[in-house]
Design an enzyme around this catalytic site. Sequence first.
Site, PDB file in Angstrom:
ATOM      1  N   LYS A 162     -12.889  -2.109   6.719  1.00  0.00           N
ATOM      2  CA  LYS A 162     -12.301  -3.051   7.681  1.00  0.00           C
ATOM      3  C   LYS A 162     -12.878  -2.799   9.074  1.00  0.00           C
ATOM      4  O   LYS A 162     -13.749  -3.534   9.521  1.00  0.00           O
ATOM      5  CB  LYS A 162     -10.780  -2.952   7.675  1.00  0.00           C
ATOM      6  CG  LYS A 162     -10.182  -3.446   6.349  1.00  0.00           C
ATOM      7  CD  LYS A 162      -9.118  -2.560   5.899  1.00  0.00           C
ATOM      8  CE  LYS A 162      -8.661  -2.659   4.474  1.00  0.00           C
ATOM      9  NZ  LYS A 162      -8.794  -3.819   3.682  1.00  0.00           N
TER      10      LYS A 162
ATOM     11  N   ASP B 185      -2.043   6.542   6.456  1.00  0.00           N
ATOM     12  CA  ASP B 185      -3.040   5.648   5.867  1.00  0.00           C
ATOM     13  C   ASP B 185      -3.404   4.643   6.967  1.00  0.00           C
ATOM     14  O   ASP B 185      -2.652   3.710   7.249  1.00  0.00           O
ATOM     15  CB  ASP B 185      -2.441   4.939   4.641  1.00  0.00           C
ATOM     16  CG  ASP B 185      -3.377   3.882   4.056  1.00  0.00           C
ATOM     17  OD1 ASP B 185      -4.451   3.637   4.644  1.00  0.00           O
ATOM     18  OD2 ASP B 185      -3.021   3.301   3.011  1.00  0.00           O
TER      19      ASP B 185
ATOM     20  N   TRP C   4       0.820  -1.216   0.000  1.00  0.00           N
ATOM     21  CA  TRP C   4       0.000   0.000   0.000  1.00  0.00           C
ATOM     22  C   TRP C   4       0.853   1.265   0.000  1.00  0.00           C
ATOM     23  O   TRP C   4       0.425   2.308  -0.487  1.00  0.00           O
ATOM     24  CB  TRP C   4      -1.007  -0.023   1.148  1.00  0.00           C
ATOM     25  CG  TRP C   4      -1.968  -1.155   0.976  1.00  0.00           C
ATOM     26  CD1 TRP C   4      -2.094  -2.248   1.764  1.00  0.00           C
ATOM     27  CD2 TRP C   4      -2.889  -1.343  -0.110  1.00  0.00           C
ATOM     28  NE1 TRP C   4      -3.034  -3.104   1.259  1.00  0.00           N
ATOM     29  CE2 TRP C   4      -3.545  -2.574   0.098  1.00  0.00           C
ATOM     30  CE3 TRP C   4      -3.219  -0.594  -1.251  1.00  0.00           C
ATOM     31  CZ2 TRP C   4      -4.514  -3.070  -0.778  1.00  0.00           C
ATOM     32  CZ3 TRP C   4      -4.189  -1.095  -2.127  1.00  0.00           C
ATOM     33  CH2 TRP C   4      -4.821  -2.304  -1.884  1.00  0.00           C
TER      34      TRP C   4
END
Length: 365
Positions: free
Chosen positions: A201, A177, A108
């Site tokens: 999530k 993030d 990511w």
Amino acid sequence: MESPVIEHRIHNFSSGPSILPQEVLERAARDLVIHPELGHSVMELSHRTPFWEAAMERAEADLRELLGVPDDYAVLFLQGGATLQFAMVPLNLMPEGGVADLINTGRWSQKALAEAKKLGRDLRVAATSEPTGFDRIPTQLDLAADSAYVHYVSNNTIHGTEFTAPPDVGDALLVCDASSNILSRPMDVARHGLIFAGAQKNLGPAGLTLVIARRELLDRATWSLPTMLHYKPLAKAGSMLNTPPVWAIYITGLVLDWLKRQGGAEAMERRNAEKAAILYGAIDDAPLFEGCTAPDSRSRMNVTFRLTRDELTSAFLAEAASHDLKYLKGHRSVGGCRAALYNAMPVESVQRLADFIRDFSDRHA
Ligand SMILES: Cc1ncc(COP(=O)(O)O)c(C=O)c1O
């Protein structure tokens, strides 16, 4: 038609979209058909109504309370996923000709780096754990002197590593993030300039992206941006420049309410630590299993592990699934196994998986 609420639930270890609290799902199922206050589905309503404005305000207020978001920070409910933030962050926060830093802890971070480069932005790698296969959080940072910000990924969903605290970047602006560990533990929002997270999530279903940003940063962009990519007008319109992702926000609101009743981020931290200890304990004890990451970098949210006899991995996954322990296959880019232990994951499910790991190991030792 049968009720959408099915009694038998498997143990869902999916890394995202992932498990949601059962009571949230049941309430959402009811409100999708008929919300008692409205007399129709909660999805059959303009977002420009007092009902909806109140729902948005409540979700924002709950989020502020749960994370302790200071007043000089804006909370935005956006679309485009965390992936769109890989472009919006450099477009909004990096001055033309400027530089920024990134801590490369895996896929990511690499995607954020690639996106910034595509936009011609000078995002530099200040630290990386790539040489050891992203199995740890790097500690030595080499920051550019005039860095506009430092981007880090607080939990690495694919590799299974997690920062225990924000990196020490001195006076530099921190961008986080937090897609896969937001609200899994308390977070010092004030140490950050901007935090973003895809909802799917710990927050709610896919379709919503949360951005928390210090207000003074919202208008930093030095070039003309499309309106939907510019934080300032999005914030000014209360995240309603256009139709917001109402269903995702609605369910996230229910999750935030559930989180408050569970005792908030502090309670989640205790429960998540307990779950992680149960699972890593089994992986460390069972001779047939081993963790994939350095012990001091282990994620409490995404536990990555493998079998010391790789040829048994498929049998392990198949047998686990037959015991209702599902979605344990590691990300396709790294292989092995992975179990997500997000907030809604009950301790009992983790115990079930830990027992199964020990049993499987004993039988194949
Ligand atoms: C840490 C992290 N960042 C970014 C993303 C990308 O999120 P999205 O699919 O919302 O764009 C993910 C998705 O799993 C993630 O785990």
